[in-house]
Scaffold this motif. Sequence first.
Motif, short mmCIF file in Angstrom:
data_model
loop_
_atom_site.label_atom_id
_atom_site.label_comp_id
_atom_site.label_asym_id
_atom_site.label_seq_id
_atom_site.Cartn_x
_atom_site.Cartn_y
_atom_site.Cartn_z
N GLN A 80 -89.45 -18.46 -80.19
CA GLN A 80 -88.13 -18.45 -79.58
C GLN A 80 -87.94 -17.17 -78.76
OE1 GLN A 80 -84.89 -20.42 -80.46
NE2 GLN A 80 -86.36 -22.06 -80.69
N GLN A 81 -88.34 -16.04 -79.36
CA GLN A 81 -88.18 -14.75 -78.69
C GLN A 81 -89.03 -14.70 -77.42
OE1 GLN A 81 -89.49 -11.35 -80.98
NE2 GLN A 81 -87.91 -10.05 -80.10
N ALA A 82 -90.26 -15.21 -77.51
CA ALA A 82 -91.14 -15.21 -76.34
C ALA A 82 -90.56 -16.07 -75.21
CB ALA A 82 -92.53 -15.71 -76.73
N LEU A 83 -90.05 -17.27 -75.57
CA LEU A 83 -89.47 -18.16 -74.56
C LEU A 83 -88.23 -17.55 -73.92
CD1 LEU A 83 -89.82 -21.64 -76.32
CD2 LEU A 83 -91.26 -20.69 -74.52
N VAL A 84 -87.42 -16.88 -74.72
CA VAL A 84 -86.22 -16.22 -74.19
C VAL A 84 -86.61 -15.15 -73.18
CG1 VAL A 84 -84.32 -14.65 -74.77
CG2 VAL A 84 -84.68 -16.72 -76.13
#
Length: 544
Positions: free
Chosen positions: A154-158
């Motif tokens: 999730q953090q990477a996609l954000v």
Amino acid sequence: MREKKKYTMLVVDDEAIISDGLKELFEEEFSDIFQIYNCYHPKKALEIFKYRMPDVVVSDVKMPKMSGIEMAEEMRKIKPDLHVLFLSGYDEFDFVYSAIKQDADDYILKTEGDGIIVQAMKKMTELLDSENLFMEEYKSAQSKISYMAPAFKQQALVHILDGTIAADGEFRDAMMELENPLPEDSKLLLLIGTLQEKVTQITQEKILETVVQLLQKAFGDKISYIHKVMYRKSFVWLLESEDKELPALLFVSALDIQKMIQLRLGLLMYFGIARESVGWKELCSGYSELWTEMQRQAINEENSIIMESRELYISDSFNGEESDFEQMLTPITEKLRMMEEFLSGENFPAFTDLLQDILSILVKAKRHSLYALEIYYSLGNILIAYINKKNIRPQLASRIQLMELFDPGSFVTWEQAAEYIIRLTSSIQEICMETQQTTMMSITERTKTYCLSHLSEDLSLPVIGQAIGFNPVYLSRIFKQIEGTSIREYIEICRMDLARRLIRSTRMKVYEIAEKCGYQNPAYFIKIFRAHYGMTPQECRDMG
């Protein structure tokens, strides 16, 4: 209830006295640790092994028909982490040493005594404990990694969507530890969802996963993988796909997904669909452009699914494909907006006039023109929004193929596509007229039912309009159109019919019948009765 032992042991020796004796020795020394079984033949040992799956096997090396080494090899095919302790007679020990040193955890001469055997088994127990501790720590670490993996992703996609990760090296580092990383070279199609209501994190995760499952079921192999993330209070799905027709097909599926979410969760989700798939580096700008398009098109209940498009002008849209386009000045986008207004107001003649203008432009385009494709999709957006607003998909489905609306590839030429749009528009208009007629008849029937049930009461147009829920003037016009007579005339006919039946079948006085029929003035009632039947109420009664 018998206490479950920590480990299991199998003792194998073709001499029963040795097998039984070792079992007794190990039970005496390790009864709190091992559940111990024994047998006297390798074949029987293999049967027990498959059923019990022991952690340790203590075996003689030299046995009839199958050696202990051969038996251990078969067992390790079933359970590779098996621990084996070989026992050997003095005479064959040197002979088998070279073979067993690769397979056995330990090997002991039978003549060395019980103390050495017990000591060897204690070392085996320590080894098992050490391995167990390692496996528990490993599983715990894996569990933590698995638990945190979605958060890492999730953090990477954000970071990718907000442009923080932009360089190739940063992208590879971010994707390295993920179980399902974004593809470095493949394309991704953006799908954005948004809600008016605030929902819990659990509901957010449920929606994200529900959409993934529905898309996978709808498109199968067309989509390699679907990544999902919450970003800036919006739901984002990234669809790995090279299929150029997917955006159009997704528009139709989004309608079903929207209904499913509304059915399951009672929430109306609005969707925005990107015009085309892009690489990971374009996701940041792609998200911003699609989100801006959703705001520009004023997404709402009537226009709840948006497909990204560009402002189109006849002067530059076709890039000189035909000289006729250069001579036109009015922007296509403005015409499309006017068409949307006309259709919303059900001004079909005006809508059809503008539609013919735009289709006359469309049919002149080259078959693979991107701009013609955008015009076609823009028309599709307008029509599908109206179809949803009126909830007439089921009726249309029986008359025309709706899938073709977002599958321009099914047409050989733009002329065929234009003919389809005209047929679809005609079907929509026919259904609306039929629906309008049905609605008008329903309103008329409700009006008649109300009047018949309240003949003795005030039946002025404002009173009836309030009861039925329609403007009195509109109600009067609809009634006249359907029945061929006014509401006032209909009420008078019904009242006179009731009056005649009461006069002939009851002994009520004339003034009582007048009141029953909604006339407070008996003289006026008699006047109306005579006008209808050519006689007074009393003369009617006298005639029987």
